[in-house]
Design an enzyme around this catalytic site. Structure first.
Site, PDB file in Angstrom:
ATOM      1  CG  HIS A 128     -14.101 -11.026 -17.848  1.00 44.77           C
ATOM      2  ND1 HIS A 128     -15.302 -10.500 -18.268  1.00 44.77           N
ATOM      3  CD2 HIS A 128     -14.384 -11.722 -16.701  1.00 44.77           C
ATOM      4  CE1 HIS A 128     -16.253 -10.854 -17.420  1.00 44.77           C
ATOM      5  NE2 HIS A 128     -15.721 -11.582 -16.454  1.00 44.77           N
ATOM      6  CB  CYS A 158       3.906 -23.805 -24.633  1.00 43.53           C
ATOM      7  SG  CYS A 158       4.863 -23.678 -23.132  1.00 43.53           S
ATOM      8  CB  CYS A 161       4.423 -27.768 -21.332  1.00 44.10           C
ATOM      9  SG  CYS A 161       2.964 -26.864 -21.873  1.00 44.10           S
ATOM     10  N   GLY A 198     -21.714   0.923 -18.844  1.00 40.12           N
ATOM     11  CA  GLY A 198     -21.697   0.125 -20.076  1.00 40.12           C
ATOM     12  C   GLY A 198     -21.568  -1.368 -19.902  1.00 40.12           C
TER      13      GLY A 198
HETATM   14  C1  BJW Z   1     -23.182   1.344 -23.788  1.00 39.15           C
HETATM   15  C2  BJW Z   1     -22.799   1.957 -24.959  1.00 39.15           C
HETATM   16  C3  BJW Z   1     -22.191   3.193 -24.825  1.00 39.15           C
HETATM   17  C4  BJW Z   1     -23.641   0.089 -25.511  1.00 39.15           C
HETATM   18  N1  BJW Z   1     -22.008   3.733 -23.614  1.00 39.15           N
HETATM   19  N2  BJW Z   1     -22.997   1.887 -22.599  1.00 39.15           N
HETATM   20  C5  BJW Z   1     -25.882 -19.075 -14.186  1.00 39.15           C
HETATM   21  C6  BJW Z   1     -25.818 -18.195 -13.122  1.00 39.15           C
HETATM   22  C7  BJW Z   1     -24.635 -17.625 -12.753  1.00 39.15           C
HETATM   23  C8  BJW Z   1     -23.484 -17.883 -13.458  1.00 39.15           C
HETATM   24  C9  BJW Z   1     -23.547 -18.731 -14.521  1.00 39.15           C
HETATM   25  C10 BJW Z   1     -24.713 -19.345 -14.869  1.00 39.15           C
HETATM   26  N3  BJW Z   1     -24.470 -20.140 -15.938  1.00 39.15           N
HETATM   27  C11 BJW Z   1     -23.159 -20.040 -16.263  1.00 39.15           C
HETATM   28  C12 BJW Z   1     -22.595 -19.206 -15.405  1.00 39.15           C
HETATM   29  C13 BJW Z   1     -21.216 -18.801 -15.406  1.00 39.15           C
HETATM   30  C14 BJW Z   1     -20.863 -17.803 -16.503  1.00 39.15           C
HETATM   31  C15 BJW Z   1     -21.968 -16.764 -16.689  1.00 39.15           C
HETATM   32  O1  BJW Z   1     -22.050 -15.768 -16.008  1.00 39.15           O
HETATM   33  N4  BJW Z   1     -22.820 -16.971 -17.662  1.00 39.15           N
HETATM   34  C16 BJW Z   1     -23.955 -16.055 -17.884  1.00 39.15           C
HETATM   35  C17 BJW Z   1     -23.927 -15.560 -19.333  1.00 39.15           C
HETATM   36  C18 BJW Z   1     -25.206 -16.767 -17.508  1.00 39.15           C
HETATM   37  N5  BJW Z   1     -19.661 -17.163 -16.012  1.00 39.15           N
HETATM   38  C19 BJW Z   1     -18.465 -17.728 -16.189  1.00 39.15           C
HETATM   39  O2  BJW Z   1     -18.325 -18.763 -16.795  1.00 39.15           O
HETATM   40  C20 BJW Z   1     -17.306 -17.004 -15.543  1.00 39.15           C
HETATM   41  N6  BJW Z   1     -16.580 -17.915 -14.738  1.00 39.15           N
HETATM   42  C21 BJW Z   1     -17.110 -18.499 -13.680  1.00 39.15           C
HETATM   43  O3  BJW Z   1     -18.253 -18.257 -13.304  1.00 39.15           O
HETATM   44  O4  BJW Z   1     -16.265 -19.362 -13.045  1.00 39.15           O
HETATM   45  C22 BJW Z   1     -16.826 -20.220 -12.081  1.00 39.15           C
HETATM   46  C23 BJW Z   1     -17.361 -21.426 -12.808  1.00 39.15           C
HETATM   47  C24 BJW Z   1     -16.464 -22.328 -13.316  1.00 39.15           C
HETATM   48  C25 BJW Z   1     -16.938 -23.462 -13.964  1.00 39.15           C
HETATM   49  C26 BJW Z   1     -18.312 -23.629 -14.123  1.00 39.15           C
HETATM   50  C27 BJW Z   1     -19.198 -22.661 -13.637  1.00 39.15           C
HETATM   51  C28 BJW Z   1     -18.714 -21.568 -12.969  1.00 39.15           C
HETATM   52  C29 BJW Z   1     -16.363 -16.474 -16.613  1.00 39.15           C
HETATM   53  C30 BJW Z   1     -17.004 -15.419 -17.446  1.00 39.15           C
HETATM   54  C31 BJW Z   1     -16.055 -15.006 -18.561  1.00 39.15           C
HETATM   55  C32 BJW Z   1     -16.703 -13.996 -19.509  1.00 39.15           C
HETATM   56  N7  BJW Z   1     -15.879 -13.887 -20.646  1.00 39.15           N
HETATM   57  C33 BJW Z   1     -16.219 -12.888 -21.668  1.00 39.15           C
HETATM   58  C34 BJW Z   1     -15.190 -13.011 -22.817  1.00 39.15           C
HETATM   59  C35 BJW Z   1     -13.841 -12.425 -22.378  1.00 39.15           C
HETATM   60  C36 BJW Z   1     -12.788 -12.609 -23.416  1.00 39.15           C
HETATM   61  C37 BJW Z   1     -13.044 -11.837 -24.678  1.00 39.15           C
HETATM   62  O5  BJW Z   1     -13.318 -10.620 -24.678  1.00 39.15           O
HETATM   63  O6  BJW Z   1     -12.958 -12.451 -25.717  1.00 39.15           O
HETATM   64  O7  BJW Z   1     -16.198 -11.581 -21.092  1.00 39.15           O
HETATM   65  S1  BJW Z   1     -17.889 -13.054 -22.266  1.00 39.15           S
HETATM   66  C38 BJW Z   1     -18.178 -11.325 -22.422  1.00 39.15           C
HETATM   67  O8  BJW Z   1     -19.219 -10.906 -21.502  1.00 39.15           O
HETATM   68  C39 BJW Z   1     -16.873 -10.653 -21.965  1.00 39.15           C
HETATM   69  C40 BJW Z   1     -17.414  -9.476 -21.171  1.00 39.15           C
HETATM   70  O9  BJW Z   1     -16.424  -8.984 -20.298  1.00 39.15           O
HETATM   71  C41 BJW Z   1     -18.622 -10.058 -20.488  1.00 39.15           C
HETATM   72  C42 BJW Z   1     -19.610  -9.034 -20.017  1.00 39.15           C
HETATM   73  O10 BJW Z   1     -20.159  -8.336 -21.086  1.00 39.15           O
HETATM   74  P1  BJW Z   1     -20.441  -6.760 -20.950  1.00 39.15           P
HETATM   75  O11 BJW Z   1     -19.202  -6.027 -20.763  1.00 39.15           O
HETATM   76  O12 BJW Z   1     -21.522  -6.531 -19.959  1.00 39.15           O
HETATM   77  O13 BJW Z   1     -20.931  -6.446 -22.458  1.00 39.15           O
HETATM   78  P2  BJW Z   1     -22.393  -6.591 -23.097  1.00 39.15           P
HETATM   79  O14 BJW Z   1     -22.214  -6.584 -24.557  1.00 39.15           O
HETATM   80  O15 BJW Z   1     -23.151  -7.699 -22.481  1.00 39.15           O
HETATM   81  O16 BJW Z   1     -23.137  -5.247 -22.645  1.00 39.15           O
HETATM   82  C43 BJW Z   1     -22.752  -3.977 -23.126  1.00 39.15           C
HETATM   83  C44 BJW Z   1     -23.590  -2.921 -22.424  1.00 39.15           C
HETATM   84  O17 BJW Z   1     -23.120  -1.663 -22.860  1.00 39.15           O
HETATM   85  C45 BJW Z   1     -25.083  -2.996 -22.780  1.00 39.15           C
HETATM   86  O18 BJW Z   1     -25.840  -2.862 -21.577  1.00 39.15           O
HETATM   87  C46 BJW Z   1     -25.306  -1.783 -23.671  1.00 39.15           C
HETATM   88  O19 BJW Z   1     -26.596  -1.211 -23.523  1.00 39.15           O
HETATM   89  C47 BJW Z   1     -24.228  -0.847 -23.182  1.00 39.15           C
HETATM   90  N8  BJW Z   1     -23.753   0.118 -24.159  1.00 39.15           N
HETATM   91  N9  BJW Z   1     -23.121   1.122 -26.024  1.00 39.15           N
HETATM   92  C48 BJW Z   1     -22.445   3.017 -22.530  1.00 39.15           C
HETATM   93  N10 BJW Z   1     -21.770   3.865 -25.935  1.00 39.15           N
HETATM   94 ZN    ZN Z   2       3.252 -24.620 -21.644  1.00 41.57          ZN
END
Ligand code: BJW
Ligand code: ZN
Length: 257
Positions: A128, A158, A161, A198
């Site tokens: 990401h 930018c 552009c 995590g």
């Molecule tokens: C611990 C702990 C400790 C706590 N020790 N553990 C339906 C089906 C399939 C896909 C989709 C859908 N509808 C929409 C989509 C697409 C969408 C998606 O998946 N949405 C779902 C939410 C449904 N995905 C996208 O849009 C992606 N692109 C894509 O699919 O492109 C193709 C496409 C294009 C056009 C249209 C449709 C499709 C892109 C996804 C980008 C995600 N971006 C973010 C922000 C990044 C920038 C930023 O940081 O600002 O990424 S969102 C956020 O979630 C971030 C993370 O990387 C990501 C995952 O979260 P993560 O890491 O799992 O964190 P948490 O908080 O969810 O969980 C933490 C865990 O830690 C928990 O389990 C706790 O228990 C645990 N924990 N303390 C160990 N101490």
């Molecule tokens: Zn540019």
């Protein structure tokens, strides 16, 4: 530590000891003990306070670039102040051991921070993007952040552009960098052990990686204080925080050698 957790740690360490190709997949939970908020935790998760579509989507940036810019500058500052925790350090030790044994270990992270690199991991795939990198929203040219940009109310422009500058991260609805995702898929297809740490496993396409690994016969180990979709399919679930579980896992691994 209860005797049952110790037993599961020994089982997990034994599987890691015999694995030839180890891959780690991390999410926000690994950085929680460094003081970086996760996204979906019930009390402190970023998405419980903020609307993801306002802050992490192309539509949100177009509607209020200033809000998005200030949010990312604040999070960048937090990341720069943060230090790798014992969980990050344990994964760096695991990489050293894996490289001594089989010459390789890949770490795939969904996190935009650089704590794995600062802990000492060398082969990190950022699915990401990275909050320390900036680029034009239109022409994608990289942009070197200046000191006054950090305090600015609005994103800089930018010089090539005239587009707006944004963090080089992947927002909802945006495609992941194809080369990075292809490499992640490949290492996961080829691995014989996937250590997942995590992540809630709800954001695609990252969330499909554990299924790909398991479909190819790999052992999946999940480290997370909470059960979730990945925990349901994992061969071994280690329930506890990364900062506590991973160092103990490494200690168990070293004692099996
Ligand atoms: C611990 C702990 C400790 C706590 N020790 N553990 C339906 C089906 C399939 C896909 C989709 C859908 N509808 C929409 C989509 C697409 C969408 C998606 O998946 N949405 C779902 C939410 C449904 N995905 C996208 O849009 C992606 N692109 C894509 O699919 O492109 C193709 C496409 C294009 C056009 C249209 C449709 C499709 C892109 C996804 C980008 C995600 N971006 C973010 C922000 C990044 C920038 C930023 O940081 O600002 O990424 S969102 C956020 O979630 C971030 C993370 O990387 C990501 C995952 O979260 P993560 O890491 O799992 O964190 P948490 O908080 O969810 O969980 C933490 C865990 O830690 C928990 O389990 C706790 O228990 C645990 N924990 N303390 C160990 N101490
Ligand atoms: Zn540019």
């Amino acid at each position: 530590m209860s005797p049952s957790i110790q037993h599961v740690l020994q089982q997990a360490a034994a599987r890691i000891a015999t694995a030839e190709r180890i891959v780690c997949l991390t999410g926000a939970g690994i950085s929680a003990e460094s003081g970086i908020a996760t996204f979906r935790s019930a009390q402190s998760g970023l998405w419980t306070k903020y609307d993801p579509m306002q802050l992490a989507s192309q539509e949100g940036f177009a509607r209020n670039p200033s809000l998005v810019w200030r949010w990312y500058m604040q999070r960048l500052h937090q990341v720069e102040e943060a230090r790798p925790n014992p969980g990050h350090l344990a994964l760096a030790r695991l990489e050293t051991l894996a490289i001594q044994k089989s010459g390789q270990m890949s770490l795939i992270t969904q996190n935009v921070d650089d704590l794995h690199e600062r802990a000492g991991n060398h082969h990190v795939l950022h699915l990401h993007g990275q909050i320390t990198h900036y680029r034009c929203n239109d022409c994608r040219r990289y942009y070197l952040l200046r000191l006054d940009d950090r305090q600015a109310e609005d994103p800089p422009w930018c010089a090539t552009c005239g587009g707006q500058i944004r963090p080089d991260v992947v927002w909802f609805g945006e495609m992941l960098l194809e080369a990075v995702y292809r490499q992640a898929q490949q290492v996961v297809q080829e691995c014989d052990l996937l250590l997942v740490v995590g992540t809630s496993g709800v954001v695609y396409p990252a969330a499909e990686l554990p299924y790909i690994a398991q479909g190819n016969g790999a052992c999946v180990i999940d480290v997370n204080p909470q059960d979730n979709a990945i925990g349901q399919i994992a061969d071994i679930a280690l329930r506890g925080t990364a900062g506590v579980i991973l160092p103990k896992l490494l200690d168990n691994l070293l004692s099996t050698r």
